[in-house]
Enzyme design. Structure first.
Site, PDB file in Angstrom:
ATOM      1  N   ALA A 274       0.817  -1.217   0.000  1.00 53.66           N
ATOM      2  CA  ALA A 274       0.000   0.000   0.000  1.00 53.66           C
ATOM      3  C   ALA A 274       0.853   1.272   0.000  1.00 53.66           C
ATOM      4  O   ALA A 274       0.431   2.307  -0.523  1.00 53.66           O
ATOM      5  CB  ALA A 274      -0.945   0.003   1.188  1.00 53.66           C
ATOM      6  N   THR A 275       2.050   1.201   0.572  1.00 58.16           N
ATOM      7  CA  THR A 275       2.912   2.393   0.557  1.00 58.16           C
ATOM      8  C   THR A 275       3.210   2.778  -0.891  1.00 58.16           C
ATOM      9  O   THR A 275       3.059   3.943  -1.296  1.00 58.16           O
ATOM     10  CB  THR A 275       4.228   2.105   1.317  1.00 58.16           C
ATOM     11  OG1 THR A 275       3.900   1.854   2.675  1.00 58.16           O
ATOM     12  CG2 THR A 275       5.201   3.279   1.228  1.00 58.16           C
TER      13      THR A 275
ATOM     14  N   SER B 294      -3.004  -3.578   0.685  1.00 55.07           N
ATOM     15  CA  SER B 294      -1.842  -4.451   0.897  1.00 55.07           C
ATOM     16  C   SER B 294      -2.301  -5.833   1.338  1.00 55.07           C
ATOM     17  O   SER B 294      -3.171  -5.937   2.207  1.00 55.07           O
ATOM     18  CB  SER B 294      -1.022  -3.893   2.067  1.00 55.07           C
ATOM     19  OG  SER B 294       0.223  -3.416   1.666  1.00 55.07           O
ATOM     20  N   ALA B 295      -1.664  -6.890   0.817  1.00 54.74           N
ATOM     21  CA  ALA B 295      -2.100  -8.261   1.137  1.00 54.74           C
ATOM     22  C   ALA B 295      -1.931  -8.620   2.609  1.00 54.74           C
ATOM     23  O   ALA B 295      -2.737  -9.356   3.170  1.00 54.74           O
ATOM     24  CB  ALA B 295      -1.305  -9.255   0.288  1.00 54.74           C
ATOM     25  N   HIS B 296      -0.878  -8.083   3.246  1.00 56.06           N
ATOM     26  CA  HIS B 296      -0.583  -8.564   4.599  1.00 56.06           C
ATOM     27  C   HIS B 296      -1.563  -8.070   5.655  1.00 56.06           C
ATOM     28  O   HIS B 296      -1.475  -8.438   6.823  1.00 56.06           O
ATOM     29  CB  HIS B 296       0.865  -8.243   4.992  1.00 56.06           C
ATOM     30  CG  HIS B 296       1.154  -6.815   5.292  1.00 56.06           C
ATOM     31  ND1 HIS B 296       1.308  -6.355   6.577  1.00 56.06           N
ATOM     32  CD2 HIS B 296       1.326  -5.741   4.485  1.00 56.06           C
ATOM     33  CE1 HIS B 296       1.581  -5.058   6.535  1.00 56.06           C
ATOM     34  NE2 HIS B 296       1.594  -4.661   5.280  1.00 56.06           N
TER      35      HIS B 296
ATOM     36  N   THR C  44       9.683  -7.236 -12.998  1.00 59.95           N
ATOM     37  CA  THR C  44       9.163  -8.605 -13.109  1.00 59.95           C
ATOM     38  C   THR C  44       8.134  -8.866 -12.022  1.00 59.95           C
ATOM     39  O   THR C  44       8.380  -8.571 -10.850  1.00 59.95           O
ATOM     40  CB  THR C  44      10.328  -9.617 -12.971  1.00 59.95           C
ATOM     41  OG1 THR C  44      11.264  -9.342 -14.016  1.00 59.95           O
ATOM     42  CG2 THR C  44       9.838 -11.056 -13.082  1.00 59.95           C
TER      43      THR C  44
ATOM     44  N   ASN D  85      -6.149   3.385  10.436  1.00 57.44           N
ATOM     45  CA  ASN D  85      -5.393   2.257  10.988  1.00 57.44           C
ATOM     46  C   ASN D  85      -5.130   2.376  12.487  1.00 57.44           C
ATOM     47  O   ASN D  85      -4.824   1.391  13.139  1.00 57.44           O
ATOM     48  CB  ASN D  85      -4.068   2.084  10.242  1.00 57.44           C
ATOM     49  CG  ASN D  85      -3.275   3.357  10.137  1.00 57.44           C
ATOM     50  OD1 ASN D  85      -3.809   4.396   9.780  1.00 57.44           O
ATOM     51  ND2 ASN D  85      -2.001   3.301  10.463  1.00 57.44           N
TER      52      ASN D  85
ATOM     53  N   CYS E  65       3.446   1.502  11.741  1.00 57.44           N
ATOM     54  CA  CYS E  65       3.983   1.957  10.460  1.00 57.44           C
ATOM     55  C   CYS E  65       4.961   3.109  10.629  1.00 57.44           C
ATOM     56  O   CYS E  65       5.690   3.451   9.718  1.00 57.44           O
ATOM     57  CB  CYS E  65       2.858   2.379   9.550  1.00 57.44           C
ATOM     58  SG  CYS E  65       1.551   1.172   9.559  1.00 57.44           S
TER      59      CYS E  65
ATOM     60  N   GLN F 207      -7.034  -0.771   5.325  1.00 56.74           N
ATOM     61  CA  GLN F 207      -7.639  -1.367   6.522  1.00 56.74           C
ATOM     62  C   GLN F 207      -9.095  -1.768   6.286  1.00 56.74           C
ATOM     63  O   GLN F 207      -9.764  -2.217   7.214  1.00 56.74           O
ATOM     64  CB  GLN F 207      -7.545  -0.394   7.711  1.00 56.74           C
ATOM     65  CG  GLN F 207      -6.130  -0.051   8.126  1.00 56.74           C
ATOM     66  CD  GLN F 207      -5.433  -1.196   8.883  1.00 56.74           C
ATOM     67  OE1 GLN F 207      -6.054  -2.177   9.291  1.00 56.74           O
ATOM     68  NE2 GLN F 207      -4.119  -1.071   9.067  1.00 56.74           N
TER      69      GLN F 207
HETATM   70  N1  PMP Z   1      -2.182   2.642   4.623  1.00 61.35           N
HETATM   71  C1  PMP Z   1      -2.679   2.181   5.768  1.00 61.35           C
HETATM   72  C2  PMP Z   1      -4.002   2.678   6.240  1.00 61.35           C
HETATM   73  C3  PMP Z   1      -1.972   1.244   6.513  1.00 61.35           C
HETATM   74  O1  PMP Z   1      -2.478   0.786   7.663  1.00 61.35           O
HETATM   75  C4  PMP Z   1      -0.718   0.799   6.039  1.00 61.35           C
HETATM   76  C5  PMP Z   1       0.107  -0.190   6.830  1.00 61.35           C
HETATM   77  N2  PMP Z   1       0.086  -0.001   8.180  1.00 61.35           N
HETATM   78  C6  PMP Z   1      -0.258   1.294   4.812  1.00 61.35           C
HETATM   79  C7  PMP Z   1      -1.011   2.222   4.141  1.00 61.35           C
HETATM   80  C8  PMP Z   1       1.063   0.857   4.246  1.00 61.35           C
HETATM   81  O2  PMP Z   1       1.045  -0.501   3.934  1.00 61.35           O
HETATM   82  P1  PMP Z   1       2.383  -1.267   3.602  1.00 61.35           P
HETATM   83  O3  PMP Z   1       3.264  -1.108   4.798  1.00 61.35           O
HETATM   84  O4  PMP Z   1       1.964  -2.671   3.385  1.00 61.35           O
HETATM   85  O5  PMP Z   1       2.989  -0.665   2.420  1.00 61.35           O
END
Ligand code: PMP
Length: 389
Positions: free
Chosen positions: A79-80, A207-209, A247, A159, A334, A187
Protein backbone atom coordinates in the site's frame (compact mmCIF):
# COMPACT_ATOMS: atom_id res chain seq x y z
CA UNK A 1 -11.43 -28.91 29.67
CA UNK A 2 -10.03 -25.37 29.77
CA UNK A 3 -8.02 -24.45 26.67
CA UNK A 4 -4.42 -23.43 27.33
CA UNK A 5 -3.65 -19.89 26.18
CA UNK A 6 -0.34 -19.40 24.46
CA UNK A 7 1.36 -16.19 25.63
CA UNK A 8 2.01 -13.55 24.47
CA UNK A 9 -1.31 -13.12 22.66
CA UNK A 10 -1.21 -11.29 19.35
CA UNK A 11 -3.49 -8.24 19.39
CA UNK A 12 -1.89 -6.25 16.58
CA UNK A 13 -3.83 -7.36 13.49
CA UNK A 14 -4.02 -3.76 12.21
CA UNK A 15 -0.25 -3.80 11.92
CA UNK A 16 -0.12 -7.11 10.08
CA UNK A 17 -2.06 -10.36 10.01
CA UNK A 18 -0.77 -13.93 10.20
CA UNK A 19 -0.74 -15.60 6.77
CA UNK A 20 -3.66 -17.95 6.27
CA UNK A 21 -2.32 -21.52 5.80
CA UNK A 22 -4.36 -21.84 2.58
CA UNK A 23 -2.53 -18.78 1.24
CA UNK A 24 0.86 -20.22 2.20
CA UNK A 25 -0.01 -23.48 0.40
CA UNK A 26 -1.02 -21.64 -2.76
CA UNK A 27 2.27 -19.72 -2.81
CA UNK A 28 4.66 -22.58 -2.13
CA UNK A 29 4.34 -24.16 -5.58
CA UNK A 30 5.70 -20.94 -7.13
CA UNK A 31 8.75 -20.90 -4.85
CA UNK A 32 10.26 -24.18 -6.03
CA UNK A 33 12.45 -25.04 -9.00
CA UNK A 34 10.00 -27.22 -10.94
CA UNK A 35 7.97 -25.86 -13.86
CA UNK A 36 6.32 -22.94 -12.00
CA UNK A 37 9.19 -20.53 -11.40
CA UNK A 38 9.04 -18.77 -14.79
CA UNK A 39 8.87 -15.08 -15.58
CA UNK A 40 5.37 -14.05 -16.64
CA UNK A 41 6.86 -11.78 -19.28
CA UNK A 42 8.52 -14.77 -21.03
CA UNK A 43 5.91 -15.25 -23.70
CA UNK A 44 7.90 -17.76 -25.77
CA UNK A 45 7.69 -20.89 -23.60
CA UNK A 46 5.56 -22.74 -21.13
CA UNK A 47 7.52 -21.68 -18.03
CA UNK A 48 6.46 -18.12 -18.72
CA UNK A 49 2.92 -19.19 -19.61
CA UNK A 50 2.51 -20.99 -16.29
CA UNK A 51 3.47 -17.84 -14.40
CA UNK A 52 1.28 -15.67 -16.59
CA UNK A 53 -1.67 -17.97 -16.03
CA UNK A 54 -1.18 -17.87 -12.25
CA UNK A 55 -1.06 -14.07 -12.32
CA UNK A 56 -4.18 -13.91 -14.49
CA UNK A 57 -6.06 -16.06 -11.99
CA UNK A 58 -4.91 -13.86 -9.10
CA UNK A 59 -5.87 -10.69 -10.97
CA UNK A 60 -9.34 -12.15 -11.43
CA UNK A 61 -9.61 -13.06 -7.74
CA UNK A 62 -8.64 -9.53 -6.67
CA UNK A 63 -10.89 -7.87 -9.27
CA UNK A 64 -13.83 -10.04 -8.15
CA UNK A 65 -13.27 -9.01 -4.56
CA UNK A 66 -13.72 -5.31 -5.25
CA UNK A 67 -16.01 -5.70 -8.28
CA UNK A 68 -13.88 -4.10 -10.98
CA UNK A 69 -12.42 -5.20 -14.31
CA UNK A 70 -9.24 -7.26 -14.26
CA UNK A 71 -7.42 -4.69 -16.39
CA UNK A 72 -7.93 -2.12 -13.62
CA UNK A 73 -5.80 -4.07 -11.10
CA UNK A 74 -2.11 -3.08 -10.88
CA UNK A 75 0.18 -5.13 -8.65
CA UNK A 76 2.67 -3.23 -6.49
CA UNK A 77 4.91 -3.97 -3.50
CA UNK A 78 2.26 -2.84 -1.00
CA UNK A 79 0.00 0.00 0.00
CA UNK A 80 2.91 2.39 0.56
CA UNK A 81 3.89 2.08 -3.09
CA UNK A 82 0.26 2.14 -4.23
CA UNK A 83 -0.36 5.38 -2.32
CA UNK A 84 2.81 6.92 -3.77
CA UNK A 85 1.89 5.85 -7.29
CA UNK A 86 -1.69 7.05 -7.01
CA UNK A 87 -0.82 10.51 -5.73
CA UNK A 88 2.47 11.25 -7.49
CA UNK A 89 1.42 9.46 -10.67
CA UNK A 90 -1.58 11.72 -10.97
CA UNK A 91 0.21 14.84 -9.71
CA UNK A 92 2.99 14.55 -12.29
CA UNK A 93 0.44 14.21 -15.04
CA UNK A 94 -1.10 17.50 -13.86
CA UNK A 95 2.16 19.41 -13.59
CA UNK A 96 1.86 23.00 -14.67
CA UNK A 97 -1.90 22.67 -14.74
CA UNK A 98 -3.84 21.89 -11.57
CA UNK A 99 -1.80 22.07 -8.37
CA UNK A 100 -4.07 21.49 -5.42
CA UNK A 101 -4.63 18.27 -3.43
CA UNK A 102 -6.99 17.69 -0.51
CA UNK A 103 -6.19 15.05 2.09
CA UNK A 104 -6.51 14.70 5.86
CA UNK A 105 -4.13 14.98 8.77
CA UNK A 106 -4.98 11.43 9.92
CA UNK A 107 -3.86 9.64 6.77
CA UNK A 108 -1.15 6.99 6.83
CA UNK A 109 2.36 8.43 6.54
CA UNK A 110 2.66 7.03 3.01
CA UNK A 111 0.01 9.57 2.00
CA UNK A 112 1.04 12.46 4.26
CA UNK A 113 4.75 12.24 3.43
CA UNK A 114 3.99 11.90 -0.29
CA UNK A 115 1.92 15.10 -0.07
CA UNK A 116 4.66 16.89 1.91
CA UNK A 117 7.13 15.88 -0.81
CA UNK A 118 4.84 17.21 -3.52
CA UNK A 119 4.53 20.51 -1.65
CA UNK A 120 8.30 20.89 -2.04
CA UNK A 121 7.81 20.38 -5.79
CA UNK A 122 5.31 23.23 -6.01
CA UNK A 123 1.98 21.55 -5.30
CA UNK A 124 -0.43 22.88 -2.66
CA UNK A 125 -2.00 20.54 -0.17
CA UNK A 126 -4.87 21.03 2.28
CA UNK A 127 -4.70 18.65 5.28
CA UNK A 128 -8.18 18.50 6.76
CA UNK A 129 -8.31 18.02 10.52
CA UNK A 130 -10.85 15.46 11.74
CA UNK A 131 -13.61 16.09 14.21
CA UNK A 132 -12.92 15.02 17.79
CA UNK A 133 -14.18 11.51 17.07
CA UNK A 134 -11.84 11.05 14.11
CA UNK A 135 -14.44 11.59 11.41
CA UNK A 136 -13.64 13.85 8.47
CA UNK A 137 -16.34 16.48 8.14
CA UNK A 138 -17.70 16.41 4.59
CA UNK A 139 -18.37 20.15 4.83
CA UNK A 140 -14.64 20.74 5.31
CA UNK A 141 -13.90 18.88 2.09
CA UNK A 142 -16.45 20.97 0.21
CA UNK A 143 -15.02 24.17 1.69
CA UNK A 144 -11.45 23.24 0.72
CA UNK A 145 -12.13 22.71 -2.98
CA UNK A 146 -10.38 25.26 -5.19
CA UNK A 147 -10.44 25.85 -8.90
CA UNK A 148 -7.20 23.92 -9.35
CA UNK A 149 -7.99 20.95 -7.05
CA UNK A 150 -7.35 17.78 -9.01
CA UNK A 151 -7.25 15.12 -6.28
CA UNK A 152 -8.86 14.19 -2.98
CA UNK A 153 -7.12 11.38 -1.05
CA UNK A 154 -8.91 10.06 2.02
CA UNK A 155 -8.50 6.71 3.76
CA UNK A 156 -11.55 4.56 4.38
CA UNK A 157 -10.69 2.94 7.74
CA UNK A 158 -8.16 4.65 9.96
CA UNK A 159 -5.39 2.26 10.99
CA UNK A 160 -5.01 3.69 14.50
CA UNK A 161 -8.53 4.36 15.67
CA UNK A 162 -10.59 2.22 13.26
CA UNK A 163 -13.04 4.99 12.33
CA UNK A 164 -14.74 4.48 8.95
CA UNK A 165 -15.01 7.59 6.78
CA UNK A 166 -18.02 8.33 4.60
CA UNK A 167 -16.35 7.40 1.34
CA UNK A 168 -19.60 7.34 -0.66
CA UNK A 169 -20.40 10.94 0.27
CA UNK A 170 -16.85 12.13 -0.48
CA UNK A 171 -16.95 10.30 -3.83
CA UNK A 172 -20.13 12.13 -4.76
CA UNK A 173 -18.58 15.52 -3.99
CA UNK A 174 -15.52 14.65 -6.08
CA UNK A 175 -17.62 13.52 -9.02
CA UNK A 176 -19.72 16.68 -8.91
CA UNK A 177 -16.59 18.84 -8.92
CA UNK A 178 -14.65 16.80 -11.52
CA UNK A 179 -11.93 15.90 -9.03
CA UNK A 180 -10.20 12.52 -8.93
CA UNK A 181 -10.73 10.50 -5.75
CA UNK A 182 -8.09 8.21 -4.24
CA UNK A 183 -8.95 5.94 -1.31
CA UNK A 184 -6.44 4.18 0.91
CA UNK A 185 -8.49 1.06 1.65
CA UNK A 186 -5.66 -0.86 3.33
CA UNK A 187 -7.64 -1.37 6.52
CA UNK A 188 -10.99 -1.98 4.80
CA UNK A 189 -10.25 -5.07 2.74
CA UNK A 190 -11.31 -8.17 4.65
CA UNK A 191 -13.28 -6.18 7.19
CA UNK A 192 -16.38 -5.48 5.10
CA UNK A 193 -17.53 -5.71 1.50
CA UNK A 194 -15.77 -3.22 -0.73
CA UNK A 195 -17.80 -2.84 -3.91
CA UNK A 196 -16.46 -0.24 -6.31
CA UNK A 197 -19.54 -0.46 -8.53
CA UNK A 198 -21.35 1.46 -5.82
CA UNK A 199 -18.79 4.16 -5.15
CA UNK A 200 -17.18 6.89 -7.16
CA UNK A 201 -13.53 5.97 -6.61
CA UNK A 202 -10.82 6.49 -9.24
CA UNK A 203 -7.86 5.00 -7.41
CA UNK A 204 -7.73 2.60 -4.48
CA UNK A 205 -4.74 1.16 -2.58
CA UNK A 206 -4.38 -1.91 -0.40
CA UNK A 207 -1.84 -4.45 0.90
CA UNK A 208 -2.10 -8.26 1.14
CA UNK A 209 -0.58 -8.56 4.60
CA UNK A 210 -3.53 -6.78 6.20
CA UNK A 211 -5.91 -9.53 5.07
CA UNK A 212 -3.99 -12.74 5.75
CA UNK A 213 -1.76 -12.61 2.68
CA UNK A 214 2.00 -12.12 2.39
CA UNK A 215 3.95 -8.91 3.00
CA UNK A 216 5.49 -7.11 0.04
CA UNK A 217 2.55 -7.21 -2.36
CA UNK A 218 -0.30 -4.80 -2.82
CA UNK A 219 -2.68 -3.41 -5.37
CA UNK A 220 -3.48 -0.09 -6.88
CA UNK A 221 -6.87 -0.09 -8.56
CA UNK A 222 -6.78 2.46 -11.37
CA UNK A 223 -10.00 3.28 -13.13
CA UNK A 224 -9.74 2.55 -16.85
CA UNK A 225 -10.06 6.19 -17.98
CA UNK A 226 -6.90 7.07 -16.02
CA UNK A 227 -4.58 4.50 -17.59
CA UNK A 228 -3.24 6.85 -20.22
CA UNK A 229 -2.88 9.73 -17.79
CA UNK A 230 -0.92 8.13 -14.93
CA UNK A 231 2.81 8.86 -14.88
CA UNK A 232 4.79 5.79 -13.79
CA UNK A 233 7.19 6.12 -10.86
CA UNK A 234 9.24 3.10 -11.92
CA UNK A 235 10.44 2.86 -15.50
CA UNK A 236 11.65 -0.35 -17.04
CA UNK A 237 10.34 -3.26 -19.06
CA UNK A 238 6.82 -1.87 -19.21
CA UNK A 239 5.01 -4.46 -17.10
CA UNK A 240 1.58 -3.60 -15.74
CA UNK A 241 0.72 -1.59 -18.83
CA UNK A 242 3.85 0.54 -18.47
CA UNK A 243 2.53 2.00 -15.22
CA UNK A 244 4.60 -0.20 -12.88
CA UNK A 245 7.62 -1.88 -14.44
CA UNK A 246 9.46 -4.81 -12.90
CA UNK A 247 9.16 -8.61 -13.11
CA UNK A 248 5.95 -9.61 -11.42
CA UNK A 249 6.44 -11.55 -8.16
CA UNK A 250 4.36 -14.60 -9.06
CA UNK A 251 4.30 -16.20 -5.59
CA UNK A 252 3.30 -12.95 -3.87
CA UNK A 253 0.61 -12.23 -6.42
CA UNK A 254 -0.75 -15.78 -6.12
CA UNK A 255 -0.86 -15.10 -2.37
CA UNK A 256 -2.88 -11.89 -2.63
CA UNK A 257 -5.20 -13.66 -5.09
CA UNK A 258 -5.82 -16.54 -2.70
CA UNK A 259 -6.29 -14.16 0.26
CA UNK A 260 -8.90 -12.29 -1.80
CA UNK A 261 -10.67 -15.50 -2.78
CA UNK A 262 -10.93 -16.63 0.85
CA UNK A 263 -12.74 -13.49 1.95
CA UNK A 264 -15.01 -13.71 -1.09
CA UNK A 265 -16.26 -17.11 0.00
CA UNK A 266 -19.94 -17.29 0.72
CA UNK A 267 -21.01 -16.35 4.23
CA UNK A 268 -17.48 -15.29 5.15
CA UNK A 269 -18.36 -11.70 5.85
CA UNK A 270 -21.54 -12.32 7.77
CA UNK A 271 -19.96 -14.96 10.00
CA UNK A 272 -16.64 -13.23 10.53
CA UNK A 273 -18.27 -9.87 11.17
CA UNK A 274 -20.55 -11.40 13.80
CA UNK A 275 -17.63 -13.07 15.55
CA UNK A 276 -15.49 -9.94 15.62
CA UNK A 277 -18.40 -7.79 16.80
CA UNK A 278 -18.99 -10.26 19.63
CA UNK A 279 -15.32 -10.01 20.66
CA UNK A 280 -15.51 -6.24 20.48
CA UNK A 281 -18.56 -6.21 22.74
CA UNK A 282 -17.02 -8.59 25.27
CA UNK A 283 -13.91 -6.45 25.52
CA UNK A 284 -15.74 -3.14 25.58
CA UNK A 285 -18.38 -4.17 28.11
CA UNK A 286 -15.90 -5.72 30.48
CA UNK A 287 -13.42 -2.86 30.57
CA UNK A 288 -15.53 0.24 29.91
CA UNK A 289 -16.25 0.88 33.57
CA UNK A 290 -12.71 0.63 34.80
CA UNK A 291 -11.95 4.02 36.30
CA UNK A 292 -8.99 5.13 34.23
CA UNK A 293 -9.88 3.61 30.87
CA UNK A 294 -11.42 5.55 27.99
CA UNK A 295 -11.69 4.98 24.25
CA UNK A 296 -10.31 7.16 21.47
CA UNK A 297 -12.29 7.60 18.28
CA UNK A 298 -15.94 6.70 17.97
CA UNK A 299 -16.84 3.11 18.69
CA UNK A 300 -20.15 3.49 16.86
CA UNK A 301 -18.36 4.47 13.64
CA UNK A 302 -15.58 1.92 13.97
CA UNK A 303 -14.67 -1.41 12.50
CA UNK A 304 -15.14 -3.66 15.54
CA UNK A 305 -11.67 -5.17 15.37
CA UNK A 306 -9.69 -1.98 16.10
CA UNK A 307 -10.06 -0.39 19.53
CA UNK A 308 -7.84 2.45 20.65
CA UNK A 309 -7.71 2.49 24.43
CA UNK A 310 -6.43 5.21 26.70
CA UNK A 311 -5.07 4.00 30.05
CA UNK A 312 -5.03 7.26 31.91
CA UNK A 313 -2.91 7.93 34.94
CA UNK A 314 -1.28 4.54 35.24
CA UNK A 315 2.38 4.13 36.13
CA UNK A 316 4.73 4.05 33.13
CA UNK A 317 5.76 0.46 33.89
CA UNK A 318 2.16 -0.60 33.23
CA UNK A 319 2.75 -0.45 29.49
CA UNK A 320 5.99 -2.40 29.66
CA UNK A 321 4.32 -5.08 31.74
CA UNK A 322 1.10 -5.55 29.78
CA UNK A 323 2.88 -5.53 26.41
CA UNK A 324 4.89 -8.55 27.53
CA UNK A 325 1.63 -10.52 27.64
CA UNK A 326 -0.70 -8.74 25.23
CA UNK A 327 1.01 -7.75 21.96
CA UNK A 328 -0.71 -4.44 21.21
CA UNK A 329 0.85 -1.35 19.69
CA UNK A 330 1.41 2.31 20.41
CA UNK A 331 -0.57 4.08 17.69
CA UNK A 332 0.69 2.57 14.50
CA UNK A 333 3.52 0.17 13.76
CA UNK A 334 3.98 1.96 10.46
CA UNK A 335 5.99 4.73 12.07
CA UNK A 336 9.45 3.21 12.09
CA UNK A 337 10.12 4.29 15.66
CA UNK A 338 7.81 4.76 18.62
CA UNK A 339 6.64 8.24 17.72
CA UNK A 340 3.70 10.04 19.18
CA UNK A 341 0.57 9.29 17.23
CA UNK A 342 -0.06 12.01 14.64
CA UNK A 343 -3.64 10.73 14.41
CA UNK A 344 -4.52 11.22 18.08
CA UNK A 345 -2.77 14.58 18.05
CA UNK A 346 -4.73 15.68 14.96
CA UNK A 347 -7.95 14.72 16.78
CA UNK A 348 -7.04 17.36 19.34
CA UNK A 349 -6.31 14.95 22.19
CA UNK A 350 -3.89 16.21 24.82
CA UNK A 351 -0.31 14.94 25.26
CA UNK A 352 -1.22 12.87 28.29
CA UNK A 353 -3.91 10.94 26.41
CA UNK A 354 -1.71 10.54 23.34
CA UNK A 355 1.07 9.13 25.50
CA UNK A 356 -1.22 6.76 27.39
CA UNK A 357 -3.00 5.09 24.49
CA UNK A 358 -2.62 1.67 22.94
CA UNK A 359 -4.20 0.12 19.88
CA UNK A 360 -5.86 -3.24 20.46
CA UNK A 361 -6.69 -5.12 17.24
CA UNK A 362 -7.76 -8.68 16.54
CA UNK A 363 -8.92 -10.87 13.67
CA UNK A 364 -9.40 -14.25 12.02
CA UNK A 365 -7.27 -16.33 14.38
CA UNK A 366 -8.25 -14.60 17.63
CA UNK A 367 -10.29 -16.81 19.97
CA UNK A 368 -12.92 -15.95 22.54
CA UNK A 369 -10.66 -17.45 25.22
CA UNK A 370 -7.94 -14.97 24.26
CA UNK A 371 -10.34 -12.03 24.46
CA UNK A 372 -11.53 -13.17 27.89
CA UNK A 373 -7.95 -13.62 29.06
CA UNK A 374 -7.07 -10.12 27.84
CA UNK A 375 -9.97 -8.45 29.64
CA UNK A 376 -9.14 -10.17 32.93
CA UNK A 377 -5.47 -9.38 32.53
CA UNK A 378 -6.15 -5.71 31.82
CA UNK A 379 -8.51 -5.39 34.77
CA UNK A 380 -6.08 -6.98 37.18
CA UNK A 381 -3.08 -4.97 35.99
CA UNK A 382 -4.72 -1.61 35.76
CA UNK A 383 -5.64 -1.81 39.42
CA UNK A 384 -2.11 -2.83 40.29
CA UNK A 385 -0.45 -0.07 38.27
CA UNK A 386 -2.89 2.71 39.08
CA UNK A 387 -0.83 5.64 40.37
CA UNK A 388 -2.84 6.31 43.47
CA UNK A 389 -2.62 2.73 44.70
N1 PMP B 1 -2.18 2.64 4.62
C1 PMP B 1 -2.68 2.18 5.77
C2 PMP B 1 -4.00 2.68 6.24
C3 PMP B 1 -1.97 1.24 6.51
O1 PMP B 1 -2.48 0.79 7.66
C4 PMP B 1 -0.72 0.80 6.04
C5 PMP B 1 0.11 -0.19 6.83
N2 PMP B 1 0.09 0.00 8.18
C6 PMP B 1 -0.26 1.29 4.81
C7 PMP B 1 -1.01 2.22 4.14
C8 PMP B 1 1.06 0.86 4.25
O2 PMP B 1 1.04 -0.50 3.93
P1 PMP B 1 2.38 -1.27 3.60
O3 PMP B 1 3.26 -1.11 4.80
O4 PMP B 1 1.96 -2.67 3.38
O5 PMP B 1 2.99 -0.67 2.42
Amino acid sequence: MKKLIKLPIYFDYASTTPIDPEVTQSMIQYLGNSEKFGNSSSRSHQFGWHAEEAIDIARNQVADLIHVNTNEIFFTSGATESNNLAIKGLAYSHNNKKKHIITSSIEHKSVINTCLFLEKKGFNVTYIKPLKNGLIDIKEIKKSIKEDTFLVSIMEVNNEIGVIQDISAIGKICKKNHIYFHVDATQSIGKFTVDLRKKNIDLMSFSAHKFYGPKGVGVLYIRQNLHLIMEPLIHGGGQEKKIRSGTLATHQIVGIGKASEIIQKKKFFSEEKKRLKKFHDILFNKIKNIKNISFNGDLKLNVPSIINICFFDVKKTFFVEILKTLSMSYGSACNSSVKKSHVLKAMGLNEKIVNSSLRFSFGRFTTEEEINYATKFLKKNIVYFYKKN
